[in-house]
Design a protein around this motif. Structure first.
Motif, PDB file in Angstrom:
ATOM      1  N   ILE A  73     -14.035 -30.902  -6.374  1.00  0.00           N
ATOM      2  CA  ILE A  73     -15.034 -31.864  -6.825  1.00  0.00           C
ATOM      3  C   ILE A  73     -14.633 -33.258  -6.350  1.00  0.00           C
ATOM      4  N   GLU A  74     -15.542 -33.909  -5.611  1.00  0.00           N
ATOM      5  CA  GLU A  74     -15.330 -35.265  -5.106  1.00  0.00           C
ATOM      6  C   GLU A  74     -14.017 -35.388  -4.333  1.00  0.00           C
ATOM      7  N   CYS A  75     -13.710 -34.377  -3.534  1.00  0.00           N
ATOM      8  CA  CYS A  75     -12.492 -34.384  -2.728  1.00  0.00           C
ATOM      9  C   CYS A  75     -12.805 -34.741  -1.282  1.00  0.00           C
ATOM     10  N   ASN A  76     -11.794 -35.238  -0.575  1.00  0.00           N
ATOM     11  CA  ASN A  76     -11.904 -35.440   0.862  1.00  0.00           C
ATOM     12  C   ASN A  76     -11.082 -34.332   1.519  1.00  0.00           C
ATOM     13  N   VAL A  77     -11.767 -33.358   2.093  1.00  0.00           N
ATOM     14  CA  VAL A  77     -11.083 -32.254   2.778  1.00  0.00           C
ATOM     15  C   VAL A  77     -11.383 -32.281   4.279  1.00  0.00           C
ATOM     16  N   SER A  78     -11.732 -33.448   4.774  1.00  0.00           N
ATOM     17  CA  SER A  78     -12.085 -33.600   6.189  1.00  0.00           C
ATOM     18  C   SER A  78     -10.910 -33.264   7.101  1.00  0.00           C
TER      19      SER A  78
ATOM     20  N   ARG B  58     -12.479 -17.662  -1.450  1.00  0.00           N
ATOM     21  CA  ARG B  58     -13.250 -16.607  -2.103  1.00  0.00           C
ATOM     22  C   ARG B  58     -13.897 -17.189  -3.341  1.00  0.00           C
ATOM     23  N   GLU B  59     -15.228 -17.216  -3.349  1.00  0.00           N
ATOM     24  CA  GLU B  59     -15.988 -17.806  -4.467  1.00  0.00           C
ATOM     25  C   GLU B  59     -15.580 -19.261  -4.701  1.00  0.00           C
ATOM     26  N   ALA B  60     -15.322 -19.994  -3.626  1.00  0.00           N
ATOM     27  CA  ALA B  60     -14.957 -21.411  -3.744  1.00  0.00           C
ATOM     28  C   ALA B  60     -16.219 -22.263  -3.867  1.00  0.00           C
ATOM     29  N   VAL B  61     -16.136 -23.308  -4.680  1.00  0.00           N
ATOM     30  CA  VAL B  61     -17.261 -24.212  -4.881  1.00  0.00           C
ATOM     31  C   VAL B  61     -16.828 -25.616  -4.483  1.00  0.00           C
ATOM     32  N   PHE B  62     -17.644 -26.254  -3.636  1.00  0.00           N
ATOM     33  CA  PHE B  62     -17.381 -27.622  -3.210  1.00  0.00           C
ATOM     34  C   PHE B  62     -18.537 -28.488  -3.707  1.00  0.00           C
ATOM     35  N   LYS B  63     -18.224 -29.519  -4.529  1.00  0.00           N
ATOM     36  CA  LYS B  63     -19.256 -30.421  -5.048  1.00  0.00           C
ATOM     37  C   LYS B  63     -18.923 -31.849  -4.657  1.00  0.00           C
TER      38      LYS B  63
ATOM     39  N   GLY C 259     -13.733 -11.391   2.404  1.00  0.00           N
ATOM     40  CA  GLY C 259     -14.265 -11.891   1.133  1.00  0.00           C
ATOM     41  C   GLY C 259     -14.651 -13.353   1.139  1.00  0.00           C
ATOM     42  N   MET C 260     -14.764 -13.952   2.320  1.00  0.00           N
ATOM     43  CA  MET C 260     -15.070 -15.385   2.402  1.00  0.00           C
ATOM     44  C   MET C 260     -16.423 -15.690   1.772  1.00  0.00           C
ATOM     45  N   SER C 261     -16.413 -16.572   0.779  1.00  0.00           N
ATOM     46  CA  SER C 261     -17.673 -16.981   0.147  1.00  0.00           C
ATOM     47  C   SER C 261     -17.478 -18.329  -0.536  1.00  0.00           C
ATOM     48  N   PHE C 262     -18.494 -19.153  -0.392  1.00  0.00           N
ATOM     49  CA  PHE C 262     -18.447 -20.458  -1.017  1.00  0.00           C
ATOM     50  C   PHE C 262     -19.845 -20.999  -1.263  1.00  0.00           C
ATOM     51  N   LYS C 263     -19.882 -22.090  -2.029  1.00  0.00           N
ATOM     52  CA  LYS C 263     -21.119 -22.792  -2.335  1.00  0.00           C
ATOM     53  C   LYS C 263     -20.840 -24.273  -2.111  1.00  0.00           C
ATOM     54  N   PHE C 264     -21.801 -24.953  -1.479  1.00  0.00           N
ATOM     55  CA  PHE C 264     -21.660 -26.379  -1.199  1.00  0.00           C
ATOM     56  C   PHE C 264     -22.789 -27.135  -1.887  1.00  0.00           C
ATOM     57  N   GLU C 265     -22.434 -28.169  -2.649  1.00  0.00           N
ATOM     58  CA  GLU C 265     -23.455 -28.967  -3.326  1.00  0.00           C
ATOM     59  C   GLU C 265     -23.128 -30.449  -3.171  1.00  0.00           C
TER      60      GLU C 265
ATOM     61  N   ASN D  75     -28.438 -29.858  -1.200  1.00  0.00           N
ATOM     62  CA  ASN D  75     -28.414 -31.319  -1.068  1.00  0.00           C
ATOM     63  C   ASN D  75     -27.220 -31.809  -0.262  1.00  0.00           C
ATOM     64  N   SER D  76     -26.982 -31.163   0.867  1.00  0.00           N
ATOM     65  CA  SER D  76     -25.831 -31.493   1.695  1.00  0.00           C
ATOM     66  C   SER D  76     -26.252 -31.972   3.076  1.00  0.00           C
ATOM     67  N   LYS D  77     -25.363 -32.724   3.719  1.00  0.00           N
ATOM     68  CA  LYS D  77     -25.589 -33.159   5.092  1.00  0.00           C
ATOM     69  C   LYS D  77     -24.851 -32.192   6.000  1.00  0.00           C
ATOM     70  N   LEU D  78     -25.608 -31.541   6.878  1.00  0.00           N
ATOM     71  CA  LEU D  78     -25.064 -30.558   7.806  1.00  0.00           C
ATOM     72  C   LEU D  78     -25.361 -31.012   9.243  1.00  0.00           C
ATOM     73  N   ILE D  79     -25.117 -32.278   9.495  1.00  0.00           N
ATOM     74  CA  ILE D  79     -25.453 -32.878  10.781  1.00  0.00           C
ATOM     75  C   ILE D  79     -24.487 -32.381  11.857  1.00  0.00           C
ATOM     76  N   GLU D  80     -25.082 -31.845  12.939  1.00  0.00           N
ATOM     77  CA  GLU D  80     -24.348 -31.308  14.091  1.00  0.00           C
ATOM     78  C   GLU D  80     -23.345 -30.219  13.705  1.00  0.00           C
ATOM     79  N   VAL D  81     -23.672 -29.446  12.684  1.00  0.00           N
ATOM     80  CA  VAL D  81     -22.830 -28.300  12.299  1.00  0.00           C
ATOM     81  C   VAL D  81     -23.139 -27.143  13.253  1.00  0.00           C
ATOM     82  N   ASP D  82     -22.111 -26.416  13.667  1.00  0.00           N
ATOM     83  CA  ASP D  82     -22.274 -25.297  14.597  1.00  0.00           C
ATOM     84  C   ASP D  82     -22.347 -23.977  13.820  1.00  0.00           C
TER      85      ASP D  82
END
Length: 193
Positions: free
Chosen positions: A52-57, A67-72, A88-94, A115-122
């Motif tokens: 939550i509110e992390c910088n993982v860039s 596995r079942e990771a959530v990024f907010k 088992g890779m799975s996640f949710k992005f908000e 509600n995410s920005k996916l600009i120039e995502v491959d």
């Protein structure tokens, strides 16, 4: 080096560029307002974890398991999810900014991007069957031999998807954004008529 197993732990306001996170498996943990920018998370395992509110860039993700990771509300520029452990890779992005991230050949069915920005995502050759893109900006996102079967893009915008190069069976689009399926044809569409 011995790996740790951490369960039900909360990590808040930690700069992991200064204090390294111990290599191992993290289950049902919450990371809030933490900085992982450029950190090597290779071979880590995150199961049922929330970021939550992390910088993982620009983190290194070779063999990393989500596995079942959530990024907010996370800043996630240039993430190479194609390097992750696919089992088992799975996640949710908000509310995340995933600009310039890579999901090349990733199997991420039923993933929710909200509600995410996916600009120039491959997303080339990715399996996004049943994925939901809700209120997302997909400017410059790459869809090439991507499976978008039964995916929902009705509330997303700025995408360009070539129907001849991608699997779109039962994919949901809104009429107002359907021009994103025709853009590569270099035709003019009058939105006023």
């Amino acid at each position: 080096m011995r790996e740790v197993y951490i369960i039900d732990e909360n990590f808040e306001n930690i700069d992991f560029t200064q204090k390294l996170l111990d290599l191992g498996e993290y289950e049902n943990c919450t990371f809030r307002n933490c900085n992982f920018e450029y950190v090597n998370l290779s071979e880590f395992k995150f199961t049922d974890c929330e970021f939550i509110e992390c910088n993982v860039s620009m983190t290194k993700l070779v063999g990393t398991a989500f596995r079942e990771a959530v990024f907010k509300d996370c800043k996630m520029f240039g993430m190479a999810f194609n390097d992750c452990n696919e089992f088992g890779m799975s996640f949710k992005f908000e509310g995340c900014v995933l600009n310039n991230s890579v999901f090349y050949q990733s199997t991420i069915r039923k993933t929710i991007f909200k509600n995410s920005k996916l600009i120039e995502v491959d997303f080339s050759e990715a399996d996004l069957m049943n994925a939901v893109f809700s209120g997302c900006d997909l400017s410059g996102a790459i869809f090439d031999r991507t499976s978008l079967e039964k995916a929902d893009l009705r509330t997303s915008f700025n995408y360009t998807i070539n129907p001849a190069l991608n699997k779109l069976k039962k994919t949901k689009f809104s009429l107002s954004e359907v021009h994103g399926l025709l853009r590569q044809l270099d035709i003019e569409i009058d939105k006023n008529s």
